[in-house]
Design a protein around this motif. Structure first.
Motif, PDB file in Angstrom:
ATOM      1  N   VAL A   1       0.836  -1.201   0.000  1.00 11.79           N
ATOM      2  CA  VAL A   1       0.000   0.000   0.000  1.00 11.79           C
ATOM      3  C   VAL A   1       0.869   1.248   0.000  1.00 11.79           C
ATOM      4  O   VAL A   1       0.630   2.185  -0.750  1.00 11.79           O
ATOM      5  CB  VAL A   1      -0.965  -0.003   1.207  1.00 11.79           C
ATOM      6  CG1 VAL A   1      -1.825   1.240   1.209  1.00 11.79           C
ATOM      7  CG2 VAL A   1      -1.822  -1.260   1.211  1.00 11.79           C
ATOM      8  N   CYS A   2       1.896   1.267   0.863  1.00 10.34           N
ATOM      9  CA  CYS A   2       2.814   2.405   0.923  1.00 10.34           C
ATOM     10  C   CYS A   2       4.078   1.983   1.667  1.00 10.34           C
ATOM     11  O   CYS A   2       4.157   0.884   2.209  1.00 10.34           O
ATOM     12  CB  CYS A   2       2.171   3.609   1.618  1.00 10.34           C
ATOM     13  SG  CYS A   2       1.900   3.375   3.393  1.00 10.34           S
ATOM     14  N   GLU A   3       5.056   2.868   1.671  1.00 10.17           N
ATOM     15  CA  GLU A   3       6.304   2.650   2.410  1.00 10.17           C
ATOM     16  C   GLU A   3       6.306   3.558   3.639  1.00 10.17           C
ATOM     17  O   GLU A   3       5.945   4.729   3.544  1.00 10.17           O
ATOM     18  CB  GLU A   3       7.514   2.973   1.536  1.00 10.17           C
ATOM     19  CG  GLU A   3       7.698   2.046   0.347  1.00 10.17           C
ATOM     20  CD  GLU A   3       8.245   0.684   0.731  1.00 10.17           C
ATOM     21  OE1 GLU A   3       8.922   0.567   1.775  1.00 10.17           O
ATOM     22  OE2 GLU A   3       8.002  -0.267  -0.029  1.00 10.17           O
ATOM     23  N   THR A   4       6.711   3.032   4.792  1.00  8.06           N
ATOM     24  CA  THR A   4       6.855   3.826   6.012  1.00  8.06           C
ATOM     25  C   THR A   4       8.273   3.659   6.540  1.00  8.06           C
ATOM     26  O   THR A   4       9.037   2.844   6.024  1.00  8.06           O
ATOM     27  CB  THR A   4       5.854   3.368   7.109  1.00  8.06           C
ATOM     28  OG1 THR A   4       6.203   2.047   7.531  1.00  8.06           O
ATOM     29  CG2 THR A   4       4.423   3.393   6.612  1.00  8.06           C
ATOM     30  N   ASP A   5       8.604   4.397   7.593  1.00  6.10           N
ATOM     31  CA  ASP A   5       9.927   4.256   8.205  1.00  6.10           C
ATOM     32  C   ASP A   5      10.124   2.852   8.786  1.00  6.10           C
ATOM     33  O   ASP A   5      11.245   2.365   8.885  1.00  6.10           O
ATOM     34  CB  ASP A   5      10.118   5.292   9.316  1.00  6.10           C
ATOM     35  CG  ASP A   5      10.207   6.711   8.770  1.00  6.10           C
ATOM     36  OD1 ASP A   5      10.522   6.867   7.570  1.00  6.10           O
ATOM     37  OD2 ASP A   5       9.945   7.648   9.538  1.00  6.10           O
ATOM     38  N   GLN A   6       9.027   2.202   9.193  1.00  3.86           N
ATOM     39  CA  GLN A   6       9.096   0.859   9.768  1.00  3.86           C
ATOM     40  C   GLN A   6       9.105  -0.233   8.700  1.00  3.86           C
ATOM     41  O   GLN A   6       9.290  -1.401   9.006  1.00  3.86           O
ATOM     42  CB  GLN A   6       7.910   0.621  10.719  1.00  3.86           C
ATOM     43  CG  GLN A   6       7.956   1.453  11.984  1.00  3.86           C
ATOM     44  CD  GLN A   6       7.582   2.914  11.723  1.00  3.86           C
ATOM     45  OE1 GLN A   6       6.808   3.217  10.830  1.00  3.86           O
ATOM     46  NE2 GLN A   6       8.153   3.801  12.522  1.00  3.86           N
ATOM     47  N   GLY A   7       8.884   0.141   7.474  1.00  5.43           N
ATOM     48  CA  GLY A   7       8.868  -0.824   6.372  1.00  5.43           C
ATOM     49  C   GLY A   7       7.615  -0.673   5.541  1.00  5.43           C
ATOM     50  O   GLY A   7       6.760   0.178   5.818  1.00  5.43           O
ATOM     51  N   PRO A   8       7.456  -1.511   4.516  1.00  6.16           N
ATOM     52  CA  PRO A   8       6.281  -1.411   3.654  1.00  6.16           C
ATOM     53  C   PRO A   8       5.012  -1.859   4.380  1.00  6.16           C
ATOM     54  O   PRO A   8       5.048  -2.805   5.170  1.00  6.16           O
ATOM     55  CB  PRO A   8       6.602  -2.349   2.495  1.00  6.16           C
ATOM     56  CG  PRO A   8       7.584  -3.329   3.049  1.00  6.16           C
ATOM     57  CD  PRO A   8       8.363  -2.568   4.093  1.00  6.16           C
ATOM     58  N   VAL A   9       3.907  -1.176   4.112  1.00  5.70           N
ATOM     59  CA  VAL A   9       2.595  -1.607   4.605  1.00  5.70           C
ATOM     60  C   VAL A   9       2.020  -2.468   3.500  1.00  5.70           C
ATOM     61  O   VAL A   9       1.785  -2.007   2.390  1.00  5.70           O
ATOM     62  CB  VAL A   9       1.686  -0.401   4.901  1.00  5.70           C
ATOM     63  CG1 VAL A   9       0.304  -0.872   5.322  1.00  5.70           C
ATOM     64  CG2 VAL A   9       2.302   0.477   5.977  1.00  5.70           C
ATOM     65  N   ARG A  10       1.825  -3.757   3.827  1.00  7.01           N
ATOM     66  CA  ARG A  10       1.418  -4.730   2.812  1.00  7.01           C
ATOM     67  C   ARG A  10       0.119  -5.427   3.197  1.00  7.01           C
ATOM     68  O   ARG A  10      -0.150  -5.672   4.367  1.00  7.01           O
ATOM     69  CB  ARG A  10       2.502  -5.794   2.625  1.00  7.01           C
ATOM     70  CG  ARG A  10       3.804  -5.233   2.104  1.00  7.01           C
ATOM     71  CD  ARG A  10       4.929  -6.257   2.069  1.00  7.01           C
ATOM     72  NE  ARG A  10       5.288  -6.632   3.442  1.00  7.01           N
ATOM     73  CZ  ARG A  10       5.278  -7.873   3.906  1.00  7.01           C
ATOM     74  NH1 ARG A  10       4.944  -8.869   3.129  1.00  7.01           N
ATOM     75  NH2 ARG A  10       5.615  -8.118   5.155  1.00  7.01           N
ATOM     76  N   LEU A  11      -0.661  -5.756   2.163  1.00 11.49           N
ATOM     77  CA  LEU A  11      -1.830  -6.611   2.312  1.00 11.49           C
ATOM     78  C   LEU A  11      -1.408  -7.989   1.808  1.00 11.49           C
ATOM     79  O   LEU A  11      -0.890  -8.123   0.704  1.00 11.49           O
ATOM     80  CB  LEU A  11      -3.011  -6.079   1.505  1.00 11.49           C
ATOM     81  CG  LEU A  11      -3.491  -4.679   1.897  1.00 11.49           C
ATOM     82  CD1 LEU A  11      -4.606  -4.227   0.957  1.00 11.49           C
ATOM     83  CD2 LEU A  11      -3.961  -4.645   3.329  1.00 11.49           C
ATOM     84  N   VAL A  12      -1.629  -9.007   2.640  1.00 14.53           N
ATOM     85  CA  VAL A  12      -1.154 -10.361   2.356  1.00 14.53           C
ATOM     86  C   VAL A  12      -2.314 -11.329   2.475  1.00 14.53           C
ATOM     87  O   VAL A  12      -3.134 -11.215   3.400  1.00 14.53           O
ATOM     88  CB  VAL A  12      -0.035 -10.762   3.365  1.00 14.53           C
ATOM     89  CG1 VAL A  12       0.511 -12.130   3.058  1.00 14.53           C
ATOM     90  CG2 VAL A  12       1.068  -9.712   3.384  1.00 14.53           C
TER      91      VAL A  12
END
Length: 100
Positions: free
Chosen positions: A87-98
């Motif tokens: 969905v997007c990239e954050t400082d903690q890593g990519p926000v993903r739908l799995v």
């Protein structure tokens, strides 16, 4: 007159055969594990597991600061195909739908 009848019957038969041929592959496709549930992961951490696509879309959209609609479409695609979507990239890593 018999020639006209034969052509009409042949046309109906061919039309029916074509319609049946088009419908048959759809019923023969493999069944996917579509249950309307996905996981939301940030980086390597799963933050939501086996949640409704709508809930996952709300959470991911809030984290990413984007509209929910497109994220819900991504969630449906993940549920259908099993492919992971970022969905997007954050400082903690990519926000993903799995797929769950």
């Amino acid at each position: 007159m018999a020639s006209w009848t034969r052509r009409t019957v042949a046309t109906v038969f061919v039309g029916t055969a074509i319609a049946a041929g088009v419908a048959t592959p759809a019923s023969a496709q493999p069944v996917n594990d579509q249950d309307g549930l996905v996981n939301v992961a940030i980086g390597d951490v799963t933050v939501l597991q086996d949640v409704n696509i709508g809930v996952a879309a709300q959470v991911a959209a809030t984290i990413c600061g984007v509209k929910v609609g497109p994220v819900a479409v991504l969630g449906q695609a993940v549920d259908r195909s099993g492919d992971t979507q970022t969905v997007c990239e954050t400082d903690q890593g990519p926000v993903r739908l799995v797929q769950n």
